[in-house]
Design an enzyme around this catalytic site. Structure first.
Site: not given
Ligand code: UD2
Length: 315
Positions: A38-39, A121, A145, A149, A175, A213, A272
Site C-alpha cells: 500500500t506504500g 486503532s 481490522y 489492531k 488520520v 469521526r 457499511r
Molecule cells: C477506521 C478507524 C480509524 C483507522 C481506519 C483505518 C474507527 C472509528 N476508525 O476508520 O481509526 O484505524 O479504520 O482504515 O473505527 N465512508 C463513506 N464513503 C466512502 C468511504 C467511507 O461514507 O466512500 C464512511 C464509512 O462508512 C465510515 C466513515 O466514512 O462511516 C469513515 O470511513 P473510513 O474508511 O475513512 O474510516 P473508518 O472510520 O473505518
C-alpha cells in the site's frame, strides 16, 4: 550503541510523515521498511537521499530482523488498513496485521530495540455508549481490522511485561492529510472527499452521514509518535492519538464544499458492515503522560490537505 530509527510502513501515508518529522528533528539514520503493497516510494521522494529504504515484508523475520537490530526506536506503521478490506480479505489482512506484528515484536526483542511505538486503532473501542472514548474503557472490536489492531496492542503490552521489551501503543483516530491515497475503494473517506470535490463528482456517503469521526491531521499524529518515543514510564501502555473533536460525514462534506466554493450534493448508499457509529478521543492521558497537544483544527487541516491534493496530489 542504539543509533538508528526504523519506520515500518515508512513509504505509507502516516509512516512517511513520521520519517519527515524525524528528519526535521535531526535524526541521522532512518531505516524505512516497506513492502510497497500500500506504500509508495513517491511518498518519500524529496527525502530519499536522507534515508535508507528497504523493500521488505514484516512477515519475513530473516529480512526484517537485521534491519531492526540495535535500533533506538521502531515506529511500527506497516499494516493493511481498512475495515471493509479486512472483511473482504480476512486471511491476508490477518496475516499482515497480526502475524506481521508478532514477527516484528519478536525481532525487536531479539535485536534489543530501545522502544517499539505501535500504530494501534480507535476502531478497538467499537460502539461505546459513552463519548469521548477513554483508554480505560473495555475494547469492543466490530470488524476483523479492529480485532487485528487490538491483538497487536495486546501483544505489544505482553512483550513489555513478559520480555521487558519497551513498547507503547497509539490508537489513531481517523488520520487524514497530504499523501493519503484516494484511489482505492478502501481509501480513507476524507481523501475520497478531496478527490470528489476536485473532480466535481459527488461522493457516496454510506448510511445517513450522521456517523461522526475525530478526524486527526497527519502532522499531529507524527508529532505524537515522536513524543511517545521519548516519554518516560509508559512501557506497555496504550494512548489515544486523536484530536478530541468530532464531526459528522455530512458536516465534513459541507466543509469541503465551503472551502472549495462549490455545491455538489452527496449520494447516499447503504451503511457499511462493521462501521462504528461515533468516534471521539479523550486526549487527557496523551497530554498528561506524553505531553501531546494537537496543533491543527479540522478546518485548518482540511485547507492544507485540499491545497496539497490540488498542487502536489495529481488531482
Ligand atoms: C477506521 C478507524 C480509524 C483507522 C481506519 C483505518 C474507527 C472509528 N476508525 O476508520 O481509526 O484505524 O479504520 O482504515 O473505527 N465512508 C463513506 N464513503 C466512502 C468511504 C467511507 O461514507 O466512500 C464512511 C464509512 O462508512 C465510515 C466513515 O466514512 O462511516 C469513515 O470511513 P473510513 O474508511 O475513512 O474510516 P473508518 O472510520 O473505518
Amino acid at each position: 550503541m542504539r543509533d538508528h530509527y526504523v519506520v515500518t510502513g515508512g513509504a505509507g501515508f502516516i509512516g512517511s510523515a513520521i520519517v519527515r518529522s524525524l528528519l526535521e528533528e535531526g535524526a541521522r539514520r532512518i531505516v524505512v521498511v516497506d513492502s510497497l503493497v500500500t506504500g509508495r516510494e513517491s511518498n518519500l521522494e524529496e527525502v530519499r537521499q536522507s534515508i535508507e529504504f528497504h523493500r521488505a515484508d514484516i512477515r519475513n523475520y530473516e529480512e526484517v530482523a537485521p534491519l531492526l537490530r540495535g535500533a533506538a526506536v521502531v515506529f511500527h506503521e506497516a499494516a493493511i488498513p481498512s475495515v471493509p478490506r479486512s472483511i473482504e480479505e480476512p486471511e491476508f489482512t490477518h496475516d499482515v496485521n497480526v502475524n506481521g506484528t508478532f514477527t516484528l515484536l519478536c525481532a525487536a526483542r531479539v535485536g534489543e530495540v530501545g522502544r517499539v511505538v505501535y500504530a494501534a486503532s480507535s476502531s478497538a473501542y467499537g460502539d461505546s455508549q459513552v463519548l469521548p472514548k477513554v483508554e480505560t474503557m473495555a475494547p469492543s472490536p466490530k470488524s476483523p481490522y479492529a480485532l487485528h489492531k487490538l491483538a497487536g496492542e495486546y501483544y505489544a503490552s505482553v512483550f513489555a511485561s513478559v520480555y521487558g521489551l519497551d513498547t507503547v501503543s497509539l490508537r489513531y483516530f481517523n488520520v487524514y492529510g497530504p499523501r493519503q491515497d484516494p484511489s482505492s475503494p478502501y481509501s480513507g473517506v476524507l481523501s475520497i472527499f478531496m478527490k470528489s470535490v476536485l473532480e466535481r463528482c459527488p461522493p457516496t456517503i454510506f448510511g445517513d452521514g450522521e456517523q461522526s469521526r475525530d478526524f486527526t491531521y497527519v502532522e499531529d499524529v507524527a508529532a505524537l509518535n515522536l513524543k511517545a518515543a521519548r516519554a518516560r514510564n509508559v512501557s506497555g501502555k496504550t494512548y489515544n492519538g486523536g484530536n478530541g473533536g468530532r464531526i459528522t460525514l455530512n458536516g465534513a462534506w459541507a466543509l469541503v464544499q465551503k472551502i472549495e466554493g462549490v455545491e455538489i450534493p452527496a449520494r447516499y448508499g447503504p451503511p457499511r458492515a462493521g462501521d462504528v457509529r461515533h468516534s471521539q478521543a479523550d486526549t487527557a492521558a496523551a497530554a498528561r503522560d506524553l505531553g501531546h497537544a494537537p496543533r491543527f483544527s479540522f478546518e485548518e487541516g482540511m485547507r492544507r490537505t485540499l491545497a496539497w491534493y490540488r498542487h502536489d496530489g495529481g488531482l
